[in-house]
Design an enzyme around this catalytic site. Structure first.
Site, PDB file in Angstrom:
ATOM      1  N   ARG A  23      11.303   3.961   3.300  1.00  0.00           N
ATOM      2  CA  ARG A  23      10.955   2.989   4.336  1.00  0.00           C
ATOM      3  C   ARG A  23      12.206   2.191   4.661  1.00  0.00           C
ATOM      4  O   ARG A  23      12.899   1.717   3.755  1.00  0.00           O
ATOM      5  CB  ARG A  23       9.859   2.042   3.845  1.00  0.00           C
ATOM      6  CG  ARG A  23       9.672   0.847   4.766  1.00  0.00           C
ATOM      7  CD  ARG A  23       8.438   0.069   4.478  1.00  0.00           C
ATOM      8  NE  ARG A  23       7.256   0.828   4.846  1.00  0.00           N
ATOM      9  CZ  ARG A  23       6.019   0.327   4.811  1.00  0.00           C
ATOM     10  NH1 ARG A  23       5.826  -0.924   4.443  1.00  0.00           N
ATOM     11  NH2 ARG A  23       4.987   1.064   5.154  1.00  0.00           N
ATOM     12  N   LYS A  55      25.431  -3.495  -1.348  1.00  0.00           N
ATOM     13  CA  LYS A  55      26.898  -3.412  -1.469  1.00  0.00           C
ATOM     14  C   LYS A  55      27.507  -2.654  -0.292  1.00  0.00           C
ATOM     15  O   LYS A  55      28.705  -2.398  -0.259  1.00  0.00           O
ATOM     16  CB  LYS A  55      27.273  -2.674  -2.749  1.00  0.00           C
ATOM     17  CG  LYS A  55      26.775  -3.314  -4.021  1.00  0.00           C
ATOM     18  CD  LYS A  55      27.285  -2.470  -5.200  1.00  0.00           C
ATOM     19  CE  LYS A  55      26.670  -2.886  -6.513  1.00  0.00           C
ATOM     20  NZ  LYS A  55      26.955  -1.898  -7.568  1.00  0.00           N
ATOM     21  N   ARG A 104       0.794  -1.222   0.000  1.00  0.00           N
ATOM     22  CA  ARG A 104       0.000   0.000   0.000  1.00  0.00           C
ATOM     23  C   ARG A 104       0.823   1.267   0.000  1.00  0.00           C
ATOM     24  O   ARG A 104       0.574   2.188  -0.767  1.00  0.00           O
ATOM     25  CB  ARG A 104      -0.855   0.083   1.281  1.00  0.00           C
ATOM     26  CG  ARG A 104      -2.226  -0.440   1.188  1.00  0.00           C
ATOM     27  CD  ARG A 104      -2.614  -0.921   2.558  1.00  0.00           C
ATOM     28  NE  ARG A 104      -1.679  -1.958   2.946  1.00  0.00           N
ATOM     29  CZ  ARG A 104      -1.799  -3.217   2.572  1.00  0.00           C
ATOM     30  NH1 ARG A 104      -2.820  -3.600   1.881  1.00  0.00           N
ATOM     31  NH2 ARG A 104      -0.898  -4.115   2.915  1.00  0.00           N
TER      32      ARG A 104
END
Ligand code: NCD
Length: 304
Positions: free
Chosen positions: A101, A80, A51
């Site tokens: 996020r 990396k 969402r």
């Protein structure tokens, strides 16, 4: 330059303005469909999402802009070993605004310190999720007509549930609200929410482990998923995951005009038979989330 890292980064008045702007966008989409022409949002998602990421992307596309980004840490240079500080310096060269996020609490905040573009916290570990809060506030306001004088029950994983922490922080600013915090003892709301948010403002709250006890009092029931990814061991998760299951039978204990919210994803905590109850507001909550994100993008880009 402004960012949205914590729900309190926007004052109560500014938050109301965002909700009003979201309503105007919903009613007059054509007025806004070109506002972000040639603007780009970068969605940097180091943790799973359906969402939140897609609603940011849909929001930007609705405003006439476009989207770049990644949806897992493995597909970015984080794999990396690149630091968030370096990543955001790079992204600042490509995009006009970013939503991040991250599993680590504070990562979007750190990014904002090195960023040349507005940073939106799209969820940082078990900490905060301010744009879900905007979706929640929008849903509560649409359902109840006001953000004041509500008895709000929050149920489930109140310890790790970042949406819970952000919602309590934000809605505590409207007067007359009280909270019923419903959780197993091990998943109680963190002490800082009680000692730094609720107690200093003399906000009424009670803690209980019984959903049945709480239900008859509530104007809002905010259900949450037990946050499996934040547990140190699987056994504890398995033991706690089905602590609360909202069923049609339990809904009979609730007021006729209570609204049931859930940030989603749902696992087992709301039986699917509840979906057809008029009090179920969790799918409209998703739609509201897109409009508030449109409003937020416009505000942070100084386009509204
Ligand atoms: C929430 C989250 O990511 O914190 N989901 C969402 O953004 N709507 C809730 C959850 O994952 O349980």
């Amino acid at each position: 330059m402004r960012h949205l890292i914590d729900p309190l980064d926007f004052t109560k008045d500014e938050t109301e303005e965002l909700l009003a702007l979201a309503e105007d966008i919903r009613s007059n989409p054509e007025k806004y469909h070109d506002k972000c022409r040639r603007k780009k949002i970068a969605t940097l998602f180091y943790e799973p999402s359906t969402r939140t990421r897609l609603s940011f992307e849909a929001a930007m596309i609705n405003l006439g802009g476009s989207v770049i980004g990644f949806s897992s840490a493995n597909s970015s240079s984080a794999a990396k070993g690149e630091s968030i500080a370096d990543t955001i310096r790079v992204i600042s060269k490509f995009a006009d605004i970013t939503a991040i996020r991250h599993p680590k609490e504070g990562a979007p905040m750190r990014a904002s310190m090195f960023s040349e573009i507005p940073v939106i916290n799209a969820g940082d570990g078990g900490h905060q999720h301010p744009t879900q809060t905007l979706a929640d506030l929008s849903t509560i306001k649409r359902r109840k007509g006001s953000l004041e004088n509500l008895t709000i029950g929050l149920c489930g994983d109140l310890k790790f549930g970042r949406t819970v922490h952000s919602l309590i922080k934000s809605i505590s600013r409207w007067s007359g609200n009280s909270f019923v915090l419903i959780s197993p003892d091990e998943l109680r709301v963190p002490d800082y929410i009680i000692n730094e948010v609720l107690k200093p403002k003399n906000i009424k709250f009670e803690e209980t482990s019984s959903l049945e006890y709480a239900l008859p009092k509530l104007d809002i029931l905010y259900m949450t998923r037990v946050q499996r990814e934040r547990f140190f061991n699987e056994e504890d998760y398995v033991r706690l995951k089905d602590s609360y299951i909202l069923t049609k039978e339990k809904m009979q204990l609730a007021k006729d005009d209570m609204a049931v919210l859930h940030p989603l994803p749902r696992v087992n905590e709301i039986d699917t038979h509840v979906d057809s109850d008029k009090r179920a507001a969790y799918f409209e909550q998703v739609e509201n989330g897109m409009y508030v994100r449109e409003a937020l993008i416009l505000k942070l880009l100084n386009l509204a």
